[in-house]
Design an enzyme around this catalytic site. Structure first.
Site, mmCIF file in Angstrom:
data_model
loop_
_atom_site.group_PDB
_atom_site.id
_atom_site.type_symbol
_atom_site.label_atom_id
_atom_site.label_comp_id
_atom_site.label_asym_id
_atom_site.label_seq_id
_atom_site.Cartn_x
_atom_site.Cartn_y
_atom_site.Cartn_z
ATOM 1 N N HIS A 1 0.820 -1.211 0.000
ATOM 2 C CA HIS A 1 0.000 0.000 0.000
ATOM 3 C C HIS A 1 0.855 1.263 0.000
ATOM 4 C CE1 HIS A 1 -3.834 2.037 0.686
ATOM 5 N NE2 HIS A 1 -3.217 2.819 1.538
ATOM 6 N N HIS B 1 -10.338 -2.681 1.816
ATOM 7 C CA HIS B 1 -10.325 -3.655 2.907
ATOM 8 C C HIS B 1 -11.026 -3.130 4.155
ATOM 9 C CE1 HIS B 1 -7.786 -5.831 0.237
ATOM 10 N NE2 HIS B 1 -7.251 -6.637 1.133
ATOM 11 N N GLU C 1 -3.251 4.726 12.812
ATOM 12 C CA GLU C 1 -3.833 5.468 11.700
ATOM 13 C C GLU C 1 -5.062 6.242 12.157
ATOM 14 O OE1 GLU C 1 -4.300 3.011 8.229
ATOM 15 O OE2 GLU C 1 -2.170 2.459 8.202
ATOM 16 N N ASP D 1 -0.218 15.048 5.271
ATOM 17 C CA ASP D 1 -1.320 14.331 5.908
ATOM 18 C C ASP D 1 -0.793 13.065 6.568
ATOM 19 O OD1 ASP D 1 -3.786 12.954 6.413
ATOM 20 O OD2 ASP D 1 -3.603 12.006 4.453
ATOM 21 N N GLY E 1 -2.800 9.151 -8.107
ATOM 22 C CA GLY E 1 -3.449 7.854 -8.153
ATOM 23 C C GLY E 1 -3.113 6.982 -6.966
ATOM 24 N N SER F 1 -8.231 4.310 -2.631
ATOM 25 C CA SER F 1 -9.097 3.215 -2.203
ATOM 26 C C SER F 1 -9.136 3.086 -0.687
ATOM 27 C CB SER F 1 -8.585 1.899 -2.801
ATOM 28 O OG SER F 1 -7.275 1.633 -2.339
ATOM 29 N N HIS F 2 -10.256 2.607 -0.197
ATOM 30 C CA HIS F 2 -10.374 2.162 1.198
ATOM 31 C C HIS F 2 -11.166 0.867 1.196
ATOM 32 C CE1 HIS F 2 -9.912 3.952 5.445
ATOM 33 N NE2 HIS F 2 -8.743 3.940 4.853
#
Length: 719
Positions: free
Chosen positions: A47, A95, A310, A266, A525, A92-93
């Site tokens: 990731h 999982h 996180e 971030d 991306g 993407s999120h």
């Protein structure tokens, strides 16, 4: 607290292979501490490191005169003139959303919004691309309801309009849904902020919400397949607070105006670890952190937990020391944490201290730049046999099969849960092609779209990749926008399987060809791999998010079809039914090859639409469902019937690419016909807007009967 011993099982639990662990030993010359193992795991997982995809991502076109910032920062940036720019990205999120649908989707929205305002842009639009399993699967209803509620709950509270997106269903997503979140913001080109640290001895400042144990190891979890231990992964899903994020955005933008910010990043995947390492590496500096100074909302947190948490709504900044008081005052006003937690150092070190004890001491540049990079074995997807059957079905029955499917039914059940008008600048809402947001105080508007047809990509990754870009190009063009640039979200299965890696390679090749030919470079991306459960992978889903500029209101094509309008198709129709929506929904067959994408024709047809916008009040591209579905959608939006002269199944439902359906007055049709003849482009009349029925040749059905099916099907399937 005694740290656990480093064992083979512990190494494997951190997603590191034996070879990768051996590489760590060679880099640091000793056994890592538990915290160091966690840091390597975070930085080297798929990731964060893109270790299976970097080789191929480098081949994508990323530059152009409109590009201010390409891949590598929090988001990409394109110039829209007048000293303004659009900052945007999709991530993407997947999982987390499968494990905990509401919070997984909500924090996906929160994370992409932070990527945008971290660069100094105020978010003006959001989209999402959602993929779920078959509606009859026992988990699908829960996932759809939870994800949609999470997207709406976070975005609505934060205050950003959701202006577009897509929702699809397929059995391949039964064990692994996809939640791709897009955000775009507006900034001044001379007020952009980047993440590279500079200056030695500069304070490293923690901003925002407190750190907890939520999300610890989330990035590593996102880089692994699912199995029957999925419920054990629930603690790795973050919890979001959109009201805190709203305050964080306002405080961050206000802070930037003080001149105190040297660099800012971030805290997303891998939290404090990734943000600190990236800031230091981009600036060629080391970073020292004192973890006892990190604001914590839970007692007795370890260095490992703080480095890998996180927790949401957090930022890391390098501060000009002489402006500390002004910066602190801003965050105090917004009731957010502001804590100096370290400093930049000259040495190439990532030094982590906790209560005076060294928990990690690693070479920072090597930690960032020496992540494994794999050239995974791959095999080309075999060319499928073409679909050659002379298929003829009743066209009304075919249309009913499409609009009764949640894949092609009206999606108002979804987008009505999203605030589409907050900020007051949305001029085109979801459900009618590209969303459009006005650039406040100017004549300009920005159009947004998100597109991919996974069936095509599986059958033919190269053509499927090209088609995702081409459809995004057409969707922007159909509202009069000039496409500017794209962001990609590459969702695939396990890259260690050569056939899956071959899908990825082919899709990248197709995307690269298309963005080059259509002047839509990739500027940002995300890659999401290992989207598999118990060895079953998803359909390859390389989602393309795209942004276009409408320079003035007179260039916009946003009208609805009028009674008496002529219906014209621009582009050639041969009746390609391979991998079509009709085959999938009406006959439950997935056969044939994807349609060929002729990029030169795509460009020529798009230019024609924009050049002749004055005579095109209403336009849509032809994609899934072909002419039949596109014409019905125009009829539904206008409340007017249509009479299409064709009744051939291929001509009505074929998915030949590069085509547009235009509705215009007869006088405008004559002007367009003359222009098309001069340009030597195919433009044919296929029908008229009239009455209260949908007619294909001799087959007809009241529009109202079809509308009942169309507007009820989605909620019936999943609500």
């Amino acid at each position: 607290m005694t740290e656990p011993a480093i064992t083979e099982d512990l190494i494997a639990a951190h997603g590191l292979s034996p070879d990768e662990y051996q590489r760590i030993l060679e880099i640091i010359g000793r056994e890592p501490t538990f915290t160091e193992l966690g840091i390597f795991s975070a930085m080297w997982n798929e990731h964060c490191s893109y270790k299976s995809s970097k080789k191929w991502l480098r081949t994508l076109p990323t530059e152009g005169p409109q590009v201010i910032c390409g891949p590598g920062e929090n988001a990409g940036i394109v110039d829209i003139g007048d000293g303004q720019c659009i900052v945007f990205k999709m991530e993407s999120h997947n999982h987390p959303s499968y494990i905990e649908p509401y919070q997984g989707a909500a924090t996906g929205v929160g994370g992409i919004l932070r990527d945008v305002f971290t660069m100094g842009a105020r978010p003006i639009a959001a989209m999402n691309s959602l993929s779920f399993g078959e509606p009859t699967h026992p988990k699908t209803r829960q996932l759809v309801n939870g994800v949609v509620a999470g997207v709406g709950g976070y975005g609505n509270c934060f205050g950003v309009p959701t202006v577009g997106g897509e929702v699809r269903f397929d059995p391949s997503y039964n064990g692994n849904c996809l939640v791709n979140a897009f955000a775009a913001g507006l900034a001044d080109t001379d007020k952009i902020f980047y993440s590279a640290a500079s200056g030695i001895g500069m304070p490293v400042v923690y901003l925002g919400a407190k750190t907890g144990r939520d999300g610890v190891g989330g990035a590593t979890m996102a880089s692994a397949e699912f199995d029957d231990t999925i419920e054990d992964k629930r603690p790795t899903v973050q919890v979001g607070d959109p009201f805190t994020e709203k305050r964080l955005m306002e405080a961050t933008l206000e802070l930037m105006a003080t001149g105190a910010v040297i660099s800012i990043q971030d805290m997303g995947a891998a939290g404090l670890t990734c943000s600190a390492v990236e800031m230091g590496d981009k600036g060629g500096l080391g970073v020292k952190l004192n973890l006892e100074d990190v604001p914590q909302r839970e007692d007795n947190m370890t260095a490992y937990e703080m480095m890998l948490s996180e927790s949401q709504e957090r930022m890391l900044m390098v501060l000009k020391p002489d402006l500390e008081a002004e910066a602190r005052a801003v965050f105090t006003k917004w009731d957010l944490d502001f804590a100096i937690v370290g400093e930049t150092i000259a040495e190439d070190r990532f030094l982590i201290l906790h209560n005076g004890e060294v928990k990690a001491d690693l070479p920072l540049a090597t930690l960032s730049g020496s992540a494994p990079e794999y050239d995974r074995p791959w095999v080309e997807t075999p060319a499928p046999a073409p679909f050659t059957q002379n298929l003829q079905i009743d066209p009304i029955d075919g249309l009913k099969a499409l609009i009764a499917s949640p894949n092609y039914a009206a999606k108002h059940w979804v987008y009505e849960q999203y605030d589409q008008q907050v900020m007051g600048d949305t001029s085109r809402t979801p459900g009618a092609g590209s969303g459009i947001v006005r650039v406040h105080g100017t004549q300009k508007s920005i159009a947004f779209t998100s597109d991919v047809t996974p069936r095509y990509v599986k059958a033919n990754p190269v053509e499927g990749g090209k088609q995702a870009v081409a459809e995004a190009y057409r969707n922007l063009t159909a509202v009069g926008a000039t496409p500017l640039a794209t962001t990609d979200n590459m969702n695939f299965g396990n890259p260690e399987k050569p056939e899956i890696m071959g899908q990825f390679v082919g899709a990248i090749q197709g995307i690269g060809e298309a963005v080059a030919a259509l002047d839509m470079p990739i500027v940002s991306g995300n890659v999401s791999l290992y989207n598999e459960t118990d060895g079953t992978g998803i359909l390859p889903t390389p989602t393309i998010g795209a942004v276009g500029l409408i320079a003035s209101p007179d260039k916009a094509i946003t009208g609805t079809m009028q009674d008496g309008d002529v219906l014209l198709v621009l582009g050639n129709t041969s009746g390609h039914l391979g991998q079509s929506a009709l085959l999938a929904e009406a006959l439950h067959r997935v056969e044939g090859d994807a349609p060929v994408v002729d990029l030169s024709k795509e460009k020529a047809h798009g230019d024609f639409i924009r050049d002749n916008h004055a005579n095109i009040p209403c336009c849509t591209d032809l994609s899934d469902g072909g002419l039949a579905l596109a014409a019905f959608e125009l009829a539904d939006a206008a409340g007017i019937g249509i009479a299409i002269t064709l009744d051939d199944t291929g001509l009505l439902f074929g998915e030949d690419q590069g085509r547009y359906l235009i509705a215009c007055a007869p006088s405008q049709a004559a002007s367009l016909a003359a222009a098309a003849q001069t340009a030597r482009l195919p433009l044919v009349q296929v029908g008229v807007a009239t009455g209260s029925a949908v007619t294909f040749g001799a087959a007809a059905c009241p529009l109202s009967d079809l509308q009942q099916i169309y507007h009820a099907a989605f909620a019936k399937a999943v609500a």
